[in-house]
Design a protein around this motif. Structure first.
Motif, PDB file in Angstrom:
ATOM      1  N   GLY A  60      -2.505  85.254  31.445  1.00 23.62           N
ATOM      2  CA  GLY A  60      -2.278  85.461  32.866  1.00 23.62           C
ATOM      3  C   GLY A  60      -3.177  86.491  33.491  1.00 23.62           C
ATOM      4  N   GLY A  61      -4.149  87.004  32.744  1.00 22.78           N
ATOM      5  CA  GLY A  61      -5.079  87.987  33.295  1.00 22.78           C
ATOM      6  C   GLY A  61      -6.055  87.346  34.262  1.00 22.78           C
ATOM      7  N   ARG A  62      -6.832  88.180  34.910  1.00 24.54           N
ATOM      8  CA  ARG A  62      -7.806  87.685  35.881  1.00 24.54           C
ATOM      9  C   ARG A  62      -8.855  86.810  35.210  1.00 24.54           C
ATOM     10  N   ALA A  63      -9.292  85.791  35.926  1.00 25.73           N
ATOM     11  CA  ALA A  63     -10.316  84.900  35.389  1.00 25.73           C
ATOM     12  C   ALA A  63     -11.719  85.416  35.705  1.00 25.73           C
ATOM     13  N   ALA A  64     -11.811  86.491  36.480  1.00 26.95           N
ATOM     14  CA  ALA A  64     -13.087  87.136  36.809  1.00 26.95           C
ATOM     15  C   ALA A  64     -12.824  88.635  36.830  1.00 26.95           C
ATOM     16  N   PRO A  65     -13.863  89.469  36.827  1.00 24.18           N
ATOM     17  CA  PRO A  65     -13.658  90.918  36.831  1.00 24.18           C
ATOM     18  C   PRO A  65     -12.841  91.385  38.036  1.00 24.18           C
ATOM     19  N   GLY A  66     -12.205  92.545  37.891  1.00 28.48           N
ATOM     20  CA  GLY A  66     -11.335  93.074  38.932  1.00 28.48           C
ATOM     21  C   GLY A  66     -12.039  93.413  40.224  1.00 28.48           C
ATOM     22  N   ASP A  67     -13.343  93.679  40.189  1.00 29.08           N
ATOM     23  CA  ASP A  67     -14.053  94.008  41.423  1.00 29.08           C
ATOM     24  C   ASP A  67     -14.513  92.771  42.189  1.00 29.08           C
ATOM     25  N   ALA A  68     -14.294  91.589  41.625  1.00 30.24           N
ATOM     26  CA  ALA A  68     -14.642  90.344  42.317  1.00 30.24           C
ATOM     27  C   ALA A  68     -13.616  90.072  43.410  1.00 30.24           C
ATOM     28  N   PRO A  69     -13.984  89.349  44.463  1.00 29.58           N
ATOM     29  CA  PRO A  69     -13.009  89.021  45.504  1.00 29.58           C
ATOM     30  C   PRO A  69     -11.871  88.162  44.950  1.00 29.58           C
ATOM     31  N   ALA A  70     -10.733  88.192  45.628  1.00 30.24           N
ATOM     32  CA  ALA A  70      -9.531  87.502  45.144  1.00 30.24           C
ATOM     33  C   ALA A  70      -9.755  86.027  44.830  1.00 30.24           C
ATOM     34  N   PRO A  71     -10.435  85.243  45.682  1.00 34.15           N
ATOM     35  CA  PRO A  71     -10.632  83.830  45.321  1.00 34.15           C
ATOM     36  C   PRO A  71     -11.418  83.651  44.027  1.00 34.15           C
ATOM     37  N   ALA A  72     -12.376  84.510  43.768  1.00 32.96           N
ATOM     38  CA  ALA A  72     -13.159  84.386  42.534  1.00 32.96           C
ATOM     39  C   ALA A  72     -12.313  84.730  41.314  1.00 32.96           C
ATOM     40  N   ARG A  73     -11.368  85.641  41.466  1.00 33.88           N
ATOM     41  CA  ARG A  73     -10.510  86.014  40.339  1.00 33.88           C
ATOM     42  C   ARG A  73      -9.527  84.909  40.002  1.00 33.88           C
ATOM     43  N   GLN A  74      -9.193  84.058  40.956  1.00 31.31           N
ATOM     44  CA  GLN A  74      -8.196  83.015  40.751  1.00 31.31           C
ATOM     45  C   GLN A  74      -8.815  81.616  40.830  1.00 31.31           C
ATOM     46  N   TRP A  75     -10.054  81.454  40.434  1.00 29.76           N
ATOM     47  CA  TRP A  75     -10.722  80.168  40.594  1.00 29.76           C
ATOM     48  C   TRP A  75     -10.052  79.026  39.827  1.00 29.76           C
ATOM     49  N   PRO A  76      -9.423  79.229  38.654  1.00 27.34           N
ATOM     50  CA  PRO A  76      -8.800  78.074  37.994  1.00 27.34           C
ATOM     51  C   PRO A  76      -7.667  77.454  38.815  1.00 27.34           C
ATOM     52  N   VAL A  77      -6.765  78.275  39.331  1.00 26.11           N
ATOM     53  CA  VAL A  77      -5.653  77.716  40.103  1.00 26.11           C
ATOM     54  C   VAL A  77      -6.155  77.155  41.434  1.00 26.11           C
ATOM     55  N   LEU A  78      -7.175  77.772  42.022  1.00 26.74           N
ATOM     56  CA  LEU A  78      -7.729  77.246  43.276  1.00 26.74           C
ATOM     57  C   LEU A  78      -8.411  75.899  43.054  1.00 26.74           C
ATOM     58  N   THR A  79      -9.017  75.713  41.898  1.00 27.18           N
ATOM     59  CA  THR A  79      -9.644  74.428  41.582  1.00 27.18           C
ATOM     60  C   THR A  79      -8.586  73.325  41.494  1.00 27.18           C
ATOM     61  N   VAL A  80      -7.512  73.602  40.779  1.00 26.05           N
ATOM     62  CA  VAL A  80      -6.448  72.603  40.628  1.00 26.05           C
ATOM     63  C   VAL A  80      -5.791  72.330  41.979  1.00 26.05           C
ATOM     64  N   LEU A  81      -5.481  73.374  42.731  1.00 30.27           N
ATOM     65  CA  LEU A  81      -4.840  73.186  44.036  1.00 30.27           C
ATOM     66  C   LEU A  81      -5.745  72.461  45.028  1.00 30.27           C
ATOM     67  N   SER A  82      -7.039  72.707  44.959  1.00 35.78           N
ATOM     68  CA  SER A  82      -7.969  71.987  45.842  1.00 35.78           C
ATOM     69  C   SER A  82      -7.986  70.501  45.525  1.00 35.78           C
ATOM     70  N   GLY A  83      -7.988  70.159  44.251  1.00 39.81           N
ATOM     71  CA  GLY A  83      -7.943  68.749  43.862  1.00 39.81           C
ATOM     72  C   GLY A  83      -6.651  68.080  44.298  1.00 39.81           C
ATOM     73  N   VAL A  84      -5.531  68.778  44.127  1.00 39.20           N
ATOM     74  CA  VAL A  84      -4.245  68.219  44.554  1.00 39.20           C
ATOM     75  C   VAL A  84      -4.214  68.079  46.073  1.00 39.20           C
ATOM     76  N   GLY A  85      -4.725  69.081  46.779  1.00 41.29           N
ATOM     77  CA  GLY A  85      -4.756  69.012  48.247  1.00 41.29           C
ATOM     78  C   GLY A  85      -5.617  67.866  48.753  1.00 41.29           C
ATOM     79  N   LEU A  86      -6.786  67.679  48.142  1.00 41.70           N
ATOM     80  CA  LEU A  86      -7.650  66.567  48.536  1.00 41.70           C
ATOM     81  C   LEU A  86      -6.976  65.235  48.229  1.00 41.70           C
ATOM     82  N   GLY A  87      -6.283  65.150  47.082  1.00 40.85           N
ATOM     83  CA  GLY A  87      -5.555  63.924  46.743  1.00 40.85           C
ATOM     84  C   GLY A  87      -4.443  63.630  47.737  1.00 40.85           C
ATOM     85  N   LEU A  88      -3.727  64.672  48.178  1.00 39.09           N
ATOM     86  CA  LEU A  88      -2.682  64.473  49.188  1.00 39.09           C
ATOM     87  C   LEU A  88      -3.276  64.035  50.522  1.00 39.09           C
ATOM     88  N   LEU A  89      -4.423  64.607  50.878  1.00 39.50           N
ATOM     89  CA  LEU A  89      -5.084  64.200  52.121  1.00 39.50           C
ATOM     90  C   LEU A  89      -5.504  62.734  52.058  1.00 39.50           C
TER      91      LEU A  89
END
Length: 170
Positions: A60-89
């Motif tokens: 559950g740790g960050r996927a990028a260093p702590g000094d990276a912006p929040a979206p870069a630290r959470q890129w795995p969940v954002l990737t999955v959510l983007s795919g699901v969002g595009l599929g819903l659209l």
């Protein structure tokens, strides 16, 4: 050794440490409030009614260093959510089969990311094994159901058709 101190506290005094840090751990009562020093007013040996703190899931740790912006630290969940969002659209725009297959593939990608990466940020919800099984089974079920959807199914499973006709027979 005094009657009120434990052997661990005596060892702390002899080593020059603060004996208060060697106090045996006791579960705090759910309704006790801390005093001025931060210690609970009432303590109990029974477990509290509600869990106050939980351990972070493995990975559950960050996927990028702590000094990276929040979206870069959470890129795995954002990737999955983007795919699901595009599929819903796509599903909402009447491209049902492609949209639902994309949703299922996004969940399968989440299972692969959870397996392959040591730290996936908020994609880690439970243990690694449970997350992989959950994402994988749900993703596979959605893809299979999307491929079997009517009209003109791309995947036909004969025993399901027989089961449906047997259960609905009048």
């Amino acid at each position: 050794m005094s009657a009120e101190s434990t052997p661990r506290q005596e060892a702390g005094r002899e080593s020059g440490r603060d004996p208060e840090e060697f106090v045996e751990p006791v579960a705090e009562d759910a309704i006790s409030a801390p005093d001025a020093q931060g210690r609970p007013r009432r303590v109990t040996r029974r477990f509290p009614l509600f869990t106050r703190d939980t351990a972070r899931p493995e990975g559950g740790g960050r996927a990028a260093p702590g000094d990276a912006p929040a979206p870069a630290r959470q890129w795995p969940v954002l990737t999955v959510l983007s795919g699901v969002g595009l599929g819903l659209l796509l599903t909402a725009l009447d491209v049902f089969r492609v949209g639902t297959v994309l949703i299922g593939l996004s969940l399968l990608a989440g299972a692969v990311l959870r397996w392959a990466l040591p730290d996936v940020g908020m994609l880690a919800v439970r243990s690694r094994f449970t997350d992989m099984i959950t994402y994988g089974v749900l993703g596979l079920a959605i893809v299979l159901l999307a491929l079997m959807a009517q009209p003109k199914p791309l995947l036909e499973i004969p025993f399901l058709d027989d089961t449906l006709h047997f259960t609905i027979r009048t």
